[in-house]
Scaffold this active site. Structure first.
Site, mmCIF file in Angstrom:
data_model
loop_
_atom_site.group_PDB
_atom_site.id
_atom_site.type_symbol
_atom_site.label_atom_id
_atom_site.label_comp_id
_atom_site.label_asym_id
_atom_site.label_seq_id
_atom_site.Cartn_x
_atom_site.Cartn_y
_atom_site.Cartn_z
ATOM 1 N N MET A 220 0.823 -1.188 0.000
ATOM 2 C CA MET A 220 0.000 0.000 0.000
ATOM 3 C C MET A 220 0.871 1.258 0.000
ATOM 4 O O MET A 220 0.568 2.229 -0.685
ATOM 5 C CB MET A 220 -0.918 -0.036 1.219
ATOM 6 C CG MET A 220 -1.985 0.975 1.212
ATOM 7 S SD MET A 220 -3.154 0.658 -0.104
ATOM 8 C CE MET A 220 -4.199 2.049 0.080
ATOM 9 N N LYS B 218 2.281 -0.061 15.309
ATOM 10 C CA LYS B 218 2.095 1.306 14.815
ATOM 11 C C LYS B 218 2.458 2.327 15.897
ATOM 12 O O LYS B 218 3.149 3.312 15.615
ATOM 13 C CB LYS B 218 0.662 1.519 14.325
ATOM 14 C CG LYS B 218 0.373 0.845 12.985
ATOM 15 C CD LYS B 218 -1.039 1.157 12.515
ATOM 16 C CE LYS B 218 -1.379 0.482 11.215
ATOM 17 N NZ LYS B 218 -1.016 1.270 10.032
ATOM 18 N N SER C 202 -7.788 1.939 8.427
ATOM 19 C CA SER C 202 -9.244 2.080 8.342
ATOM 20 C C SER C 202 -9.930 1.582 9.602
ATOM 21 O O SER C 202 -11.141 1.691 9.724
ATOM 22 C CB SER C 202 -9.776 1.301 7.131
ATOM 23 O OG SER C 202 -9.482 -0.069 7.273
ATOM 24 N N ASN D 231 -7.236 0.926 -2.027
ATOM 25 C CA ASN D 231 -6.256 0.186 -2.813
ATOM 26 C C ASN D 231 -6.815 -0.214 -4.174
ATOM 27 O O ASN D 231 -7.890 -0.792 -4.229
ATOM 28 C CB ASN D 231 -5.827 -1.060 -2.021
ATOM 29 C CG ASN D 231 -4.529 -1.635 -2.507
ATOM 30 O OD1 ASN D 231 -3.780 -0.994 -3.218
ATOM 31 N ND2 ASN D 231 -4.264 -2.863 -2.115
ATOM 32 N N HIS E 173 -6.622 7.593 5.070
ATOM 33 C CA HIS E 173 -6.921 6.262 4.577
ATOM 34 C C HIS E 173 -7.144 6.277 3.060
ATOM 35 O O HIS E 173 -8.143 6.784 2.574
ATOM 36 C CB HIS E 173 -8.160 5.709 5.290
ATOM 37 C CG HIS E 173 -8.579 4.374 4.802
ATOM 38 N ND1 HIS E 173 -9.892 4.028 4.642
ATOM 39 C CD2 HIS E 173 -7.860 3.287 4.429
ATOM 40 C CE1 HIS E 173 -9.966 2.791 4.192
ATOM 41 N NE2 HIS E 173 -8.742 2.329 4.057
#
Length: 170
Positions: free
Chosen positions: A1, A85, A107, A131, A128
């Protein structure tokens, strides 16, 4: 991504620095982007010179500190694991320039929790992308409890500069 977000950003003139935990991952992202650009050239959708111009805007840096020390925007697109994260944002918050905006491409995870870990909750926002970002032209912005209006506006302006549709959520 992350490679797709970088490709989109570079396509609209942004300098992009990819960072990952292994050089092989950085190289693979850059190579995938080169293949995508080459396909666009072969289909006649992009000139060779424009392809080179876009590709030249993308580089890689294995050192997180070097990658984020002097940038305007950091977009994290790592595994959907809140602990990982948060640990990453804690590191970034210690070395990024004071003006840097922080964005997480998630998300489902708490923007507020990541923002706290960064030490700069007012400069943190969910960004966000869908893709693949180069094709799906929408960005969902997710505000944390302390996300400033300036941060939101800068993030939305970034998306609009790439002709993206933008949606803001709390």
């Amino acid at each position: 991504m992350g490679a797709g977000i970088g490709l989109l950003s570079a396509s609209y003139g942004c300098q992009v620095i990819f960072n990952d935990i292994k050089q092989d991952f950085i190289d693979a992202g850059l190579q995938n982007n080169k293949k995508w650009l080459d396909r666009q050239v072969s289909k006649g959708k992009l000139s060779q010179s424009r392809s080179y111009e876009i590709y030249a805007k993308m580089t890689g840096e294995l050192s997180l500190e070097k990658a984020v020390s002097d940038v305007d925007l950091v977009i994290e697109a790592i595994i959907e694991n809140l602990d990982i994260k948060k640990a990453t944002w804690e590191k970034i918050g210690k070395v990024a320039a004071e003006h840097t905006i922080f964005g997480s491409n998630t998300s489902s995870l708490s923007i507020t929790e990541m923002a706290k870990a960064s030490g700069r909750p007012d400069r943190f926002i969910g960004i966000h992308f869908f893709n693949p970002p180069i094709i799906l032209r929408i960005i969902e912005y997710i505000k944390g409890y302390e996300t400033s209006e300036d941060t939101l506006q800068i993030a939305v302006d970034y998306g609009k500069s790439m002709k993206m549709n933008t949606v803001v959520a709390n």
